[in-house]
Design a protein around this motif. Structure first.
Motif, PDB file in Angstrom:
ATOM      1  N   HIS A 106      40.330  29.637  31.468  1.00  0.00           N
ATOM      2  CA  HIS A 106      39.364  29.819  32.561  1.00  0.00           C
ATOM      3  C   HIS A 106      39.248  31.291  32.969  1.00  0.00           C
ATOM      4  CE1 HIS A 106      40.077  25.454  32.849  1.00  0.00           C
ATOM      5  NE2 HIS A 106      38.903  25.400  33.443  1.00  0.00           N
ATOM      6  N   TRP A 107      40.382  31.976  33.084  1.00  0.00           N
ATOM      7  CA  TRP A 107      40.333  33.382  33.474  1.00  0.00           C
ATOM      8  C   TRP A 107      39.627  34.228  32.420  1.00  0.00           C
ATOM      9  CZ3 TRP A 107      44.705  35.753  36.808  1.00  0.00           C
ATOM     10  CH2 TRP A 107      45.097  34.849  37.794  1.00  0.00           C
ATOM     11  N   SER A 108      39.785  33.846  31.158  1.00  0.00           N
ATOM     12  CA  SER A 108      39.212  34.646  30.070  1.00  0.00           C
ATOM     13  C   SER A 108      37.689  34.619  30.084  1.00  0.00           C
ATOM     14  CB  SER A 108      39.723  34.144  28.720  1.00  0.00           C
ATOM     15  OG  SER A 108      39.223  32.841  28.431  1.00  0.00           O
ATOM     16  N   LEU A 109      37.080  33.626  30.736  1.00  0.00           N
ATOM     17  CA  LEU A 109      35.616  33.571  30.789  1.00  0.00           C
ATOM     18  C   LEU A 109      35.037  34.811  31.445  1.00  0.00           C
ATOM     19  CD1 LEU A 109      35.123  29.815  31.820  1.00  0.00           C
ATOM     20  CD2 LEU A 109      34.946  30.804  29.529  1.00  0.00           C
ATOM     21  N   PHE A 110      35.721  35.346  32.450  1.00  0.00           N
ATOM     22  CA  PHE A 110      35.257  36.574  33.100  1.00  0.00           C
ATOM     23  C   PHE A 110      35.164  37.709  32.089  1.00  0.00           C
ATOM     24  CE2 PHE A 110      37.032  34.201  36.668  1.00  0.00           C
ATOM     25  CZ  PHE A 110      36.123  34.435  37.683  1.00  0.00           C
ATOM     26  N   VAL A 111      36.166  37.814  31.223  1.00  0.00           N
ATOM     27  CA  VAL A 111      36.226  38.912  30.255  1.00  0.00           C
ATOM     28  C   VAL A 111      35.240  38.682  29.112  1.00  0.00           C
ATOM     29  CG1 VAL A 111      37.731  40.225  28.702  1.00  0.00           C
ATOM     30  CG2 VAL A 111      38.653  39.273  30.829  1.00  0.00           C
ATOM     31  N   TYR A 112      35.261  37.478  28.552  1.00  0.00           N
ATOM     32  CA  TYR A 112      34.457  37.207  27.363  1.00  0.00           C
ATOM     33  C   TYR A 112      32.959  37.259  27.621  1.00  0.00           C
ATOM     34  CZ  TYR A 112      38.695  35.777  24.893  1.00  0.00           C
ATOM     35  OH  TYR A 112      39.921  35.748  24.289  1.00  0.00           O
ATOM     36  N   PHE A 113      32.528  36.998  28.851  1.00  0.00           N
ATOM     37  CA  PHE A 113      31.101  37.052  29.124  1.00  0.00           C
ATOM     38  C   PHE A 113      30.683  38.337  29.833  1.00  0.00           C
ATOM     39  CE2 PHE A 113      31.599  32.488  28.368  1.00  0.00           C
ATOM     40  CZ  PHE A 113      30.553  32.288  27.486  1.00  0.00           C
ATOM     41  N   ASN A 114      31.547  39.338  29.800  1.00  0.00           N
ATOM     42  CA  ASN A 114      31.195  40.670  30.303  1.00  0.00           C
ATOM     43  C   ASN A 114      31.495  41.768  29.294  1.00  0.00           C
ATOM     44  OD1 ASN A 114      30.340  40.656  33.362  1.00  0.00           O
ATOM     45  ND2 ASN A 114      31.987  39.143  33.202  1.00  0.00           N
ATOM     46  N   HIS A 115      32.470  41.549  28.413  1.00  0.00           N
ATOM     47  CA  HIS A 115      32.791  42.527  27.378  1.00  0.00           C
ATOM     48  C   HIS A 115      31.704  42.495  26.299  1.00  0.00           C
ATOM     49  CE1 HIS A 115      34.931  44.473  24.045  1.00  0.00           C
ATOM     50  NE2 HIS A 115      35.703  44.993  24.971  1.00  0.00           N
ATOM     51  N   PRO A 116      31.324  43.657  25.739  1.00  0.00           N
ATOM     52  CA  PRO A 116      30.240  43.682  24.729  1.00  0.00           C
ATOM     53  C   PRO A 116      30.472  42.760  23.540  1.00  0.00           C
ATOM     54  CG  PRO A 116      30.740  45.901  25.467  1.00  0.00           C
ATOM     55  CD  PRO A 116      31.766  45.019  26.093  1.00  0.00           C
ATOM     56  N   GLN A 117      31.720  42.644  23.077  1.00  0.00           N
ATOM     57  CA  GLN A 117      32.028  41.761  21.950  1.00  0.00           C
ATOM     58  C   GLN A 117      32.646  40.436  22.413  1.00  0.00           C
ATOM     59  OE1 GLN A 117      33.119  45.281  21.509  1.00  0.00           O
ATOM     60  NE2 GLN A 117      31.036  45.433  20.693  1.00  0.00           N
ATOM     61  N   GLY A 118      32.469  40.125  23.676  1.00  0.00           N
ATOM     62  CA  GLY A 118      33.168  38.988  24.262  1.00  0.00           C
ATOM     63  C   GLY A 118      32.849  37.644  23.641  1.00  0.00           C
ATOM     64  N   ILE A 146      39.911  42.373  36.166  1.00  0.00           N
ATOM     65  CA  ILE A 146      38.664  41.600  36.178  1.00  0.00           C
ATOM     66  C   ILE A 146      37.849  41.941  37.420  1.00  0.00           C
ATOM     67  CG2 ILE A 146      37.740  39.276  36.495  1.00  0.00           C
ATOM     68  CD1 ILE A 146      40.011  38.260  34.698  1.00  0.00           C
ATOM     69  N   LEU A 147      38.500  41.969  38.575  1.00  0.00           N
ATOM     70  CA  LEU A 147      37.783  42.184  39.832  1.00  0.00           C
ATOM     71  C   LEU A 147      37.286  43.614  39.995  1.00  0.00           C
ATOM     72  CD1 LEU A 147      40.106  39.986  42.060  1.00  0.00           C
ATOM     73  CD2 LEU A 147      37.694  39.542  41.562  1.00  0.00           C
ATOM     74  N   THR A 148      37.881  44.561  39.253  1.00  0.00           N
ATOM     75  CA  THR A 148      37.385  45.943  39.284  1.00  0.00           C
ATOM     76  C   THR A 148      36.402  46.207  38.147  1.00  0.00           C
ATOM     77  OG1 THR A 148      39.375  46.625  38.053  1.00  0.00           O
ATOM     78  CG2 THR A 148      39.408  46.907  40.442  1.00  0.00           C
ATOM     79  N   GLY A 149      36.171  45.195  37.285  1.00  0.00           N
ATOM     80  CA  GLY A 149      35.183  45.344  36.220  1.00  0.00           C
ATOM     81  C   GLY A 149      35.602  46.260  35.095  1.00  0.00           C
ATOM     82  N   ARG A 150      36.898  46.449  34.900  1.00  0.00           N
ATOM     83  CA  ARG A 150      37.374  47.291  33.788  1.00  0.00           C
ATOM     84  C   ARG A 150      37.600  46.378  32.585  1.00  0.00           C
ATOM     85  NH1 ARG A 150      42.182  50.888  36.231  1.00  0.00           N
ATOM     86  NH2 ARG A 150      43.012  48.803  36.712  1.00  0.00           N
ATOM     87  N   TRP A 151      36.531  46.109  31.844  1.00  0.00           N
ATOM     88  CA  TRP A 151      36.562  45.042  30.845  1.00  0.00           C
ATOM     89  C   TRP A 151      37.379  45.390  29.620  1.00  0.00           C
ATOM     90  CZ3 TRP A 151      35.668  41.221  33.596  1.00  0.00           C
ATOM     91  CH2 TRP A 151      34.682  41.228  34.575  1.00  0.00           C
ATOM     92  N   GLU A 152      37.394  46.644  29.212  1.00  0.00           N
ATOM     93  CA  GLU A 152      38.221  47.021  28.062  1.00  0.00           C
ATOM     94  C   GLU A 152      39.700  46.838  28.384  1.00  0.00           C
ATOM     95  OE1 GLU A 152      37.618  47.755  25.040  1.00  0.00           O
ATOM     96  OE2 GLU A 152      35.435  48.024  25.035  1.00  0.00           O
ATOM     97  N   VAL A 153      40.100  47.302  29.562  1.00  0.00           N
ATOM     98  CA  VAL A 153      41.499  47.155  29.992  1.00  0.00           C
ATOM     99  C   VAL A 153      41.823  45.683  30.204  1.00  0.00           C
ATOM    100  CG1 VAL A 153      43.193  47.803  31.744  1.00  0.00           C
ATOM    101  CG2 VAL A 153      41.412  49.435  31.067  1.00  0.00           C
ATOM    102  N   ALA A 154      40.880  44.947  30.791  1.00  0.00           N
ATOM    103  CA  ALA A 154      41.102  43.517  31.033  1.00  0.00           C
ATOM    104  C   ALA A 154      41.278  42.770  29.713  1.00  0.00           C
ATOM    105  CB  ALA A 154      39.933  42.938  31.823  1.00  0.00           C
ATOM    106  N   LEU A 155      40.526  43.160  28.687  1.00  0.00           N
ATOM    107  CA  LEU A 155      40.661  42.506  27.384  1.00  0.00           C
ATOM    108  C   LEU A 155      42.040  42.758  26.786  1.00  0.00           C
ATOM    109  CD1 LEU A 155      39.421  40.912  25.047  1.00  0.00           C
ATOM    110  CD2 LEU A 155      38.548  43.086  24.136  1.00  0.00           C
ATOM    111  N   GLU A 156      42.526  43.987  26.901  1.00  0.00           N
ATOM    112  CA  GLU A 156      43.875  44.291  26.411  1.00  0.00           C
ATOM    113  C   GLU A 156      44.919  43.466  27.164  1.00  0.00           C
ATOM    114  OE1 GLU A 156      44.569  48.450  26.700  1.00  0.00           O
ATOM    115  OE2 GLU A 156      42.865  49.015  25.429  1.00  0.00           O
ATOM    116  N   GLU A 157      44.760  43.370  28.475  1.00  0.00           N
ATOM    117  CA  GLU A 157      45.704  42.593  29.290  1.00  0.00           C
ATOM    118  C   GLU A 157      45.622  41.109  28.929  1.00  0.00           C
ATOM    119  OE1 GLU A 157      48.835  42.693  31.711  1.00  0.00           O
ATOM    120  OE2 GLU A 157      47.572  44.453  31.373  1.00  0.00           O
TER     121      GLU A 157
END
Length: 470
Positions: free
Chosen positions: A228-240, A175-186
């Motif tokens: 709460h943590w997923s908000l970072f991913v869902y509001f940055n990933h294109p399909q979030g 999340i902190l490195t902005g790798r949203w595809e990898v973060a979504l998989e994690e």
């Protein structure tokens, strides 16, 4: 609008490092006194190994005071600790990065550990050096390096507690490195681990605490943190936003939100609003969406109505006024406030214009549903648009969405005429009974399960309480 800011509510469910972006956002907005925000940043930074950042914050707060000597001592200790952990971790990396070893490793972790021990004298305690070094790198802000070491550790380790901790650390690092595809998989992997009915030791929260006597409570806490943590991913990933609806509207996470974090309804409601116009596009021009996403507004409104006693803000109030009270003037007022709330929110700020456009679509959709002839000037006023802007917006709306099949614009009279054919009786019956077979099957399964637990065929009287509970 400081009274609607959720940062103070959300931060207790985040890691220290994930909290820094929220506080930096608050500092930029100036919703709260700068001194208070800086003091909060300093208190968080003191608990990390980012000493230079902590010192800079200390200087901002105490301009006339000398920097405490403890920072220099901590920095020296951190440097020596970093060198020691790096040497221990490098010894493990030298082995597992060997091409021969990489080819010999299999899916079975126990087999891999035995192979490494027999051939390279590498034990589980030594492999833990990868975790220790990854965690230490995370503590001083090297999130990319932390993600790599935690990943390698998780591939080899059989320690459930440390593996779960590494999951959380890897997700935070991505999340902190902005790798949203990898973060979504994690995120999906961690969610599956939490949702599976694993031993409580696997469901260790990011705070490192667990309760073996109450596994259900541990699972609830883990889901709350993950939401709460997923908000970072869902509001940055294109399909979030679509993925958020799929996750948060599932029974388990909807129950989690209602039980322990009703303020997440703001993000659920916003995601539903952002997805509404896209789901109304003709099938030939839009990406197919699930029934859960198509019906998201309806489901979210039900939850908002139920949880109104626990939480409400202008975003949820907008949907309530529009779909429960059918008060268009109140909905217009709430939308004005909601626009400001969304614009100031850390997760939602960049969706402000899209939110406003979709909210206007919801108003126009609801307004057209209950009227056959609509004055464009009146509708424009309800959408907070000038007459010319409203006319252009309505024309584009009818052209782009399914409303075009039912709505026609009479420019001479400056009105919209709605010609909606009545729904056939048989179609109404189909809609009313669509889930009847599934519900009947579920009731039968409950009755059968109750009978098995009683050691025989269940009597109707015995099955009734189970059905009622279900």
């Amino acid at each position: 609008m400081a009274e609607h800011d959720l940062s103070k509510t959300i931060i207790p469910f985040l890691d220290r490092h994930l909290s820094f972006p929220l506080l930096a956002h608050l500092s930029d907005l100036a919703l709260f006194p700068v001194e208070e925000v800086t003091a909060a940043q300093y208190e968080l930074a003191k608990g990390t190994n980012m000493f230079d950042y902590a010192v800079s914050l200390f200087v901002q707060i105490h301009r006339d005071e000398k920097v405490p000597a403890e920072f220099d001592e901590k920095r020296e200790n951190a440097v020596s600790t970093n060198e020691r952990l790096q040497q221990e971790a490098q010894a493990v990396l030298d082995v597992i990065e060997n091409p021969d070893v990489a080819q010999a490793l299999r899916q079975d972790k126990n087999q891999n550990l035995q192979y490494l021990k027999d051939n390279y004298n590498l034990t589980l305690d030594q492999i833990t050096a990868l975790y220790n070094f990854g965690k230490f790198q995370y503590s001083y802000g090297n999130y990319s390096g932390a993600a790599d070491y935690l990943y390698h550790f998780r591939v080899l380790s059989t320690d459930n507690d440390l593996n779960t901790s590494a999951h959380w650390g890897k997700l935070a690092s991505d999340i902190l490195t902005g790798r949203w595809e990898v973060a979504l998989e994690e995120l999906n992997t961690l969610r599956d681990a939490i949702d599976s009915r694993s031993p409580p030791s696997v469901l260790v929260s990011s705070s490192g605490t667990s309760s073996a006597s109450e596994p259900a409570l541990v699972q609830l806490h883990s889901r709350t943190w993950l939401a709460h943590w997923s908000l970072f991913v869902y509001f940055n990933h294109p399909q979030g936003r679509t993925l958020l609806l799929e996750t948060f509207l599932s029974p388990t996470y909807l129950n989690t939100i209602q039980t322990s974090c009703p303020w997440v309804l703001r993000y659920l409601a916003t995601a539903a609003i952002l997805s509404r116009k896209a789901s109304a596009l003709p099938a030939s021009t839009s990406t197919p969406v699930s029934a859960r996403v198509r019906n998201a507004i309806r489901e979210v409104v039900k939850v908002i109505q139920t949880e109104e006693y626990q939480y409400q803000d202008p975003v949820t109030a907008f949907l309530k006024e529009l779909y429960i009270e059918f008060d268009f003037e109140a909905a217009q007022r709430e939308l004005t406030l909601a626009e400001k709330v969304v614009g100031d929110d850390f997760f939602l700020g960049e969706f402000r214009e899209e939110f406003l456009d979709n909210a206007r679509y919801l108003i126009s959709e609801a307004y057209c549903r209950i009227h056959q002839k609509i004055d464009i000037a009146d509708l424009s006023e309800r959408l907070n648009l000038s007459r010319d802007e409203g006319e252009k917006w309505i024309v584009n709306l009818i052209r782009e969405t399914r409303m075009g099949a039912d709505a026609k614009i009479d420019l001479e009279k400056n009105v919209i005429e709605i010609n909606r054919p009545p729904l056939p009786v048989y179609q109404t019956i189909i809609e009313k009974t669509r889930g009847l077979a599934l519900r009947t099957q579920a009731l039968g399964a409950v009755a059968a399960r109750s009978g098995q637990q009683n050691g025989g065929v269940a009597k109707p009287e015995a099955a009734a309480p189970a059905v009622a509970v279900k």
